[in-house]
Design a protein around this motif. Structure first.
Motif: not given
Length: 223
Positions: A151-159
């Motif tokens: 989930a944290r990695h996906l947050d980074r990808m969105v950013a």
């Protein structure tokens, strides 16, 4: 009347460990347990067998682990930590977060389809109803931890603009993990397939998982 016992003092007192806290003794017990569980399986293994394999007394064994189930869970966690580090590190080994996610998916599948991991899942599910703390610990230190990391990695990808905005990255993380396991985990969990998947099979399933995941969350580029 004098006390003939010599009191323990100085360095000797400082070097004594509380019962059940010596890491070397714990490692020795877990090594013995691994030999017994892998050779005989969970049901056939006994605490006597494990004590003998670990070269400790049965009393010492119970100082460290209250029963066979808790000993097995401790062994699971030790083995999983070694493999989990490799999977988690895969997210940082590629500067491209999309490729890093795919690398994580492959590492994840190798980890959860390993023979010992499959056996561990079966055993934990079998004891979770009467020993819910074991099931909860297994889940929180494994699947839940992996979900939060993704989930944290996906947050980074969105950013970074690699994915569209995601309202619930926790749910998206679980979706990705489940896609990567498609056709690979469940047949082995039920012993319908008894060998780990080969690399070609893992690559195929993870590539398809990435395609489906990016079809939903990937940024659509103009032609």
């Amino acid at each position: 009347m004098t006390d003939t016992m010599t009191p323990v003092s100085g360095p000797a007192r400082r070097n004594r460990r509380a019962a059940g806290t010596d890491p070397e003794k714990r490692r020795q017990i877990l090594d013995g347990a691994y030999q017994v569980f892998t050779a005989r399986g969970f049901d056939a293994a006994s605490m006597n067998d494990i004590a003998a394999a670990a070269n400790v007394s049965k009393g010492t064994l119970y100082v460290y682990f209250q029963d066979k189930e808790h000993l097995f869970v401790a062994l699971i966690e030790r083995e999983r930590e070694t493999q989990k580090r490799g999977a988690f590190e895969a997210l940082d080994q590629d500067a491209d977060p999309v490729r890093a996610l795919a690398n994580f998916g492959r590492c994840l599948v190798r980890m959860i389809t390993h023979e010992f991991a499959v056996s561990a899942h079966r055993i934990v599910i079998g004891v979770a109803e009467r020993m819910p703390d074991i099931g909860r610990s297994f889940y929180e230190n494994g699947p839940m931890q992996g979900t939060r990391l993704i989930a944290r990695h996906l947050d980074r990808m969105v950013a970074e603009g690699k994915l569209v905005p995601i309202a619930d990255t926790g749910l998206a993380a679980v979706q990705f993990i489940d896609l990567c396991q498609s056709t690979l985990t469940r047949p082995r969990l039920f012993n319908a397939v008894r060998t780990p998947p080969d690399e070609a099979e893992i690559d195929h399933v993870v590539e398809e998982a990435m395609a489906m995941f990016l079809a939903r969350y990937g940024v659509k580029r103009r032609a």
